[in-house]
Design an enzyme around this catalytic site. Structure first.
Site, PDB file in Angstrom:
ATOM      1  N   GLU A 277      22.656  65.834  60.957  1.00  0.00           N
ATOM      2  CA  GLU A 277      22.602  64.528  60.281  1.00  0.00           C
ATOM      3  C   GLU A 277      21.396  64.458  59.348  1.00  0.00           C
ATOM      4  O   GLU A 277      21.437  63.814  58.301  1.00  0.00           O
ATOM      5  CB  GLU A 277      22.591  63.384  61.303  1.00  0.00           C
ATOM      6  CG  GLU A 277      23.796  63.355  62.265  1.00  0.00           C
ATOM      7  CD  GLU A 277      25.160  63.387  61.589  1.00  0.00           C
ATOM      8  OE1 GLU A 277      25.257  63.013  60.399  1.00  0.00           O
ATOM      9  OE2 GLU A 277      26.135  63.818  62.239  1.00  0.00           O
ATOM     10  N   GLU A 306      28.638  68.124  53.178  1.00  0.00           N
ATOM     11  CA  GLU A 306      28.671  68.932  54.391  1.00  0.00           C
ATOM     12  C   GLU A 306      27.884  70.235  54.213  1.00  0.00           C
ATOM     13  O   GLU A 306      27.296  70.741  55.162  1.00  0.00           O
ATOM     14  CB  GLU A 306      30.136  69.203  54.772  1.00  0.00           C
ATOM     15  CG  GLU A 306      30.366  69.578  56.210  1.00  0.00           C
ATOM     16  CD  GLU A 306      29.961  68.506  57.227  1.00  0.00           C
ATOM     17  OE1 GLU A 306      29.778  67.326  56.856  1.00  0.00           O
ATOM     18  OE2 GLU A 306      29.813  68.867  58.392  1.00  0.00           O
TER      19      GLU A 306
HETATM   20 ZN    ZN Z   1      28.530  66.313  58.702  1.00  0.00          ZN
END
Ligand code: ZN
Length: 512
Positions: A277, A306
């Site tokens: 995160e 991502e």
């Molecule tokens: Zn992620």
């Protein structure tokens, strides 16, 4: 001097963005703090905000401003929808902003209100049906809801002018410029290299023992995790980390809210979730704040997002160099818990690989196979080559082929993910594309920054973060996904960097 229409458009985009940050904060609060009996009021607050945000972006005035900005400077040309050469009189940066605003305005205005309402109601019903079906492992009970979701998703693509290419439409929502055909090719190449690697690792006599890690106090974990994320460069003066059932990262660069979860007997989970995160948070904190609300201050898409979380979580935080710096700190925090665990055992636990049934529990090697499976099923569903009722069988066949496992029930198979219950299609590929981009960035950064891992061994990540700030974060959403990969790494998107990275890291651990 700035064009008045452009200035008005960006002011409106900023309002829309600010409303979004309020909604994000309420969503964060719902998962972190909200008392149980306050959910109804929160639902009303969220619904009102959604309505206000929709009104902002779909406002007729936004359409007028776009038409003005898209018209040629002599005022003679007809405004054309959807971007292109007619925007050439605008400065390149303005063109980027206008194109994205057109995209968002069209999506908000082309879908009839009753269609949007029908889908919202269906999503809520389908989510509840999925929860109940999963509890009973009863796919048949969920199948009609999923069928309707597929139909609605296809209908939306038709309404948006993507008739016959519904799956591409959904992929493009998350990763502009990507397509089903392009992903199919990338994933086939990845599969050819990855399946044999996983087989070899599984057959290796080297086994990791994560169960050795027991009794790590939550307070100790929290302190260690704060130290790590702070050293990676997360700015706690404009962000924080809390606890929620499912870890997530919400907010914008000016105020990032991340979460993790703690288990005394799985300390690596909280740590690596938090680092993941943090990667998302560092990206948001690095986007150009002066452009917040426009495409210039926006993330480049889900794969790119991502790639940032995976790069920090995997390439950085699972490296030997990283642990040369942090292992002594971890041992100082937990001297008794780690007393009988050697450095090699700890490092192996950090890089454990074991094929499993559940995507969210998967290690970084086998995780990709879970995504290959979901992409293949979604692609066939939208191509009309697979019926919803045949999904469980197709799932189990693929699971056996890719991971050598058969789910004992639908809850641990086809019903495990929340995505389809929300009608979210085309999102899964982003996770794996993000891994590919992360590996490609890693190769590029390592050759641009000699001695990078020596920095890590000293607990210094500033050069890597600075490189990402300049080469990735500063770009905002100027480029579509494939174009940005080529620009930043000098090569087209390919699975080869990921395969090289996985062979390098896991080969040295498991294949002697
Ligand atoms: Zn992620």
């Amino acid at each position: 001097m700035q064009d008045p229409a452009y200035a008005e458009l960006t002011a409106r985009l900023k309002r829309q963005f600010t409303l979004g940050t309020v909604a994000g904060l309420l969503g964060w609060d719902e998962q972190v703090n909200l008392p149980p009996d306050s959910v109804d009021q929160r639902a009303e607050q969220m619904a009102l905000l959604a309505e206000l945000m929709h009104a902002e972006i779909s406002a007729p005035r936004v359409g007028e401003l776009l038409a003005v900005l898209e018209r040629s400077p002599d005022g003679l040309g007809e405004p054309l929808a959807g971007g292109g050469d007619h925007l050439s009189w605008l400065a390149p940066e303005q063109r980027v902003v206008v194109k994205q605003a057109r995209r968002d305005h069209d999506r908000a205005t082309k879908l009839p209100a009753d269609f949007v309402r029908e889908r919202a109601i269906h999503s809520s019903q389908a989510f509840h049906a999925w929860t109940a079906a999963k509890a009973k492992s009863d796919f048949a009970a969920f199948a009609p809801y999923l069928e309707k979701h597929v139909t609605l998703a296809q209908h939306e693509a038709d309404l948006m002018g993507w008739g016959g290419r519904a799956y591409d439409y959904w992929i493009d929502q998350f990763d502009p410029g990507m397509s089903s055909a392009a992903i199919e090719e990338l994933f086939a190449e990845l599969k050819a290299g990855l399946v044999p690697l996983v087989r070899t690792i599984t057959a290796s006599p080297v086994k990791s023992a994560t169960r050795l890690l027991q009794g790590f106090s939550v307070e100790g974990q929290r302190a260690f995790l704060h130290e790590v994320t702070g050293k990676l460069g997360f700015d706690f003066r404009r962000g924080r980390i809390d606890v929620s059932l499912h870890p997530f990262c919400e907010g914008s660069g000016a105020d990032i809210r991340m979460t993790t979860r703690f288990d005394e007997n799985a300390p690596l989970d909280a740590l690596f979730s938090a680092i993941h995160e943090t990667g998302h948070g560092l990206y948001e904190q690095g986007l150009p704040r002066e452009h917040a609300g426009t495409a210039l201050g926006m993330n480049a898409g889900m794969s790119w997002h991502e790639s940032q979380s995976r790069l920090w979580e995997n390439q950085v935080a699972r490296s030997r160099a990283f642990w040369r710096s942090f292992e002594p700190r971890l041992r100082a925090c937990f001297p008794t818990q780690l007393a009988r665990i050697s450095s090699d055992e700890l490092y192996l636990a950090i890089n454990a690989v074991k094929p499993g049934l559940i995507r969210v529990d998967a290690d970084e090697v086998t995780y990709n196979l879970h995504i290959l499976l979901r992409f293949d099923l979604e692609r066939r569903l939208f191509a009309g080559a697979l019926a919803v009722r045949d999904l469980p069988g197709a799932w189990d066949t693929q699971m056996q082929e890719l991971l050598g496992l058969t789910p004992p029930d639908a809850a641990r198979g086809v019903l495990q993910d929340v995505h389809w219950s929300a009608g979210s299609f085309g999102y899964f590929p982003s996770y794996c594309l993000g891994n590919m981009i992360a590996a490609q960035l890693w190769e590029t950064a390592r050759s641009a920054l000699p001695g990078l891992e020596d920095d890590f061994a000293r607990g210094d990540f500033a050069r890597l973060l600075g490189w990402l700030r300049t080469n990735v974060h500063a770009l905002g959403r100027r480029h579509e996904t494939p174009e940005m990969v080529r620009l930043v790494t000098g090569r087209a998107l390919s699975p080869q960097s990921l395969l090289r990275y996985l062979h390098e890291r896991y080969g040295s651990l498991y294949l002697h």
